[in-house]
Design a protein around this motif. Sequence first.
Motif, PDB file in Angstrom:
ATOM      1  N   GLY A 194      -4.470  -4.798  88.415  1.00  0.00           N
ATOM      2  CA  GLY A 194      -5.783  -4.377  88.884  1.00  0.00           C
ATOM      3  C   GLY A 194      -6.827  -4.615  87.812  1.00  0.00           C
ATOM      4  N   PRO A 195      -8.096  -4.500  88.224  1.00  0.00           N
ATOM      5  CA  PRO A 195      -9.183  -4.754  87.275  1.00  0.00           C
ATOM      6  C   PRO A 195      -9.402  -3.598  86.302  1.00  0.00           C
ATOM      7  N   LEU A 196     -10.219  -3.872  85.321  1.00  0.00           N
ATOM      8  CA  LEU A 196     -10.562  -2.900  84.284  1.00  0.00           C
ATOM      9  C   LEU A 196     -11.468  -1.796  84.840  1.00  0.00           C
ATOM     10  N   THR A 197     -11.252  -0.576  84.346  1.00  0.00           N
ATOM     11  CA  THR A 197     -12.145   0.542  84.660  1.00  0.00           C
ATOM     12  C   THR A 197     -12.729   1.024  83.336  1.00  0.00           C
ATOM     13  N   LEU A 198     -14.023   1.245  83.275  1.00  0.00           N
ATOM     14  CA  LEU A 198     -14.638   1.694  82.022  1.00  0.00           C
ATOM     15  C   LEU A 198     -15.477   2.937  82.265  1.00  0.00           C
ATOM     16  N   SER A 238     -14.694   4.709  76.879  1.00  0.00           N
ATOM     17  CA  SER A 238     -14.089   3.379  76.984  1.00  0.00           C
ATOM     18  C   SER A 238     -15.121   2.264  77.159  1.00  0.00           C
ATOM     19  N   LYS A 239     -16.211   2.550  77.872  1.00  0.00           N
ATOM     20  CA  LYS A 239     -17.186   1.479  78.129  1.00  0.00           C
ATOM     21  C   LYS A 239     -17.821   1.004  76.811  1.00  0.00           C
ATOM     22  N   ILE A 240     -18.240   1.949  75.989  1.00  0.00           N
ATOM     23  CA  ILE A 240     -18.907   1.592  74.734  1.00  0.00           C
ATOM     24  C   ILE A 240     -17.909   0.941  73.774  1.00  0.00           C
ATOM     25  N   LYS A 241     -16.711   1.523  73.691  1.00  0.00           N
ATOM     26  CA  LYS A 241     -15.676   0.966  72.803  1.00  0.00           C
ATOM     27  C   LYS A 241     -15.371  -0.479  73.198  1.00  0.00           C
ATOM     28  N   TYR A 242     -15.199  -0.682  74.497  1.00  0.00           N
ATOM     29  CA  TYR A 242     -14.820  -2.013  74.986  1.00  0.00           C
ATOM     30  C   TYR A 242     -15.938  -3.031  74.712  1.00  0.00           C
ATOM     31  N   TYR A 243     -17.168  -2.642  75.007  1.00  0.00           N
ATOM     32  CA  TYR A 243     -18.284  -3.572  74.783  1.00  0.00           C
ATOM     33  C   TYR A 243     -18.402  -3.945  73.305  1.00  0.00           C
ATOM     34  N   THR A 287     -19.489  -9.961  81.093  1.00  0.00           N
ATOM     35  CA  THR A 287     -18.710  -8.728  81.255  1.00  0.00           C
ATOM     36  C   THR A 287     -19.634  -7.578  81.664  1.00  0.00           C
ATOM     37  N   LYS A 288     -20.747  -7.447  80.936  1.00  0.00           N
ATOM     38  CA  LYS A 288     -21.672  -6.337  81.240  1.00  0.00           C
ATOM     39  C   LYS A 288     -22.288  -6.505  82.630  1.00  0.00           C
ATOM     40  N   GLU A 303     -24.237  -0.494  85.518  1.00  0.00           N
ATOM     41  CA  GLU A 303     -24.136   0.921  85.112  1.00  0.00           C
ATOM     42  C   GLU A 303     -22.910   1.611  85.715  1.00  0.00           C
ATOM     43  N   LYS A 304     -22.076   0.831  86.435  1.00  0.00           N
ATOM     44  CA  LYS A 304     -20.931   1.432  87.136  1.00  0.00           C
ATOM     45  C   LYS A 304     -19.679   1.529  86.253  1.00  0.00           C
ATOM     46  N   GLU A 305     -18.695   2.276  86.761  1.00  0.00           N
ATOM     47  CA  GLU A 305     -17.416   2.404  86.040  1.00  0.00           C
ATOM     48  C   GLU A 305     -16.435   1.306  86.452  1.00  0.00           C
ATOM     49  N   TYR A 306     -16.706   0.708  87.593  1.00  0.00           N
ATOM     50  CA  TYR A 306     -15.826  -0.343  88.115  1.00  0.00           C
ATOM     51  C   TYR A 306     -16.592  -1.658  88.193  1.00  0.00           C
TER      52      TYR A 306
END
Length: 272
Positions: A205-209, A217-222, A236-237, A242-245
């Motif tokens: 499945g796809p990434l969730t942030l 997770s979103k900030i860490k990943y970016y 990617t962004k 602004e969503k989690e998915y």
Amino acid sequence: MGDYSLNPYIGCSFNCEYCYINGSKYVESTDSFYIKSNALQMFKNQLKRKAKASERAVILFGSATDPYMNIEKELLLTRNLLNVANRFKFPVHIVTKSDLVLRDIEIFKKININGVLPKDLTFLDSKVMITFSFSSLDNEIAKIFEPNAPSPKKRLKAIKILKDEGFLVGASLMPLLPFISDSDEDIDKIFSVLNKIGVDYIFGGPLTLFGESNNDSKIKYYKIIDKNFPNISEATKQIFKEKEYPNINYQKNVYKKLGKACNKYKIKNSII
Ligand code: SF4
């Protein structure tokens, strides 16, 4: 798959950069973790009650932490919990990134003999299911995103050993990393390797942030993407905004590619 989930720890020292539990309801940050010191007694009490009522269920180890993170080597908490599952004849499903799971093969063998599957699962060949989680099979990419977890190479070796022992073993490609491990070619390559070592199922499945603060997770990943893969940073962004998915088209596309690979290699996309 699991009727009940059991997480012996809160948080996870593997601290994967994309870990969805950072910023989720499960934990403040994977930079620290907690040990559930009364887990053993509680588990014993609960399983005793369920066994007495003739309830049968699969216990899932590791829905929101890895049950085989490094501290488990000394603490043996997961190991002791598995012994309790065996004592009360409950089948187990383990989700992990660690080859430390091999340490407990002897207990898995006992569960395979003693465990009683729920009525709707009696067709399964094994009472022990082990799912290894991967975001990529590339050891260098894994070092960037999963720096504290055992390498994909070690996980593949562990799959082979557990398959040879006759357990039901599969892979979870969750998350596939956008523009890094999610192309048709990437997915085909992953399926080809896993198929060769004989996995019973592959789901993905796809990434969730989640979240917006520094440890989320979103900030860490970016941050990791900006540093290591600046060429895909904007794309990617864009799929998340602004969503989690990621957006629905991206998600559909990922599932389509996974479906195509499952058909090509004739591999199930779920345990049952
Ligand atoms: S192993 Fe799983 S639970 Fe642990 S940090 Fe990585 S993604 Fe999160």
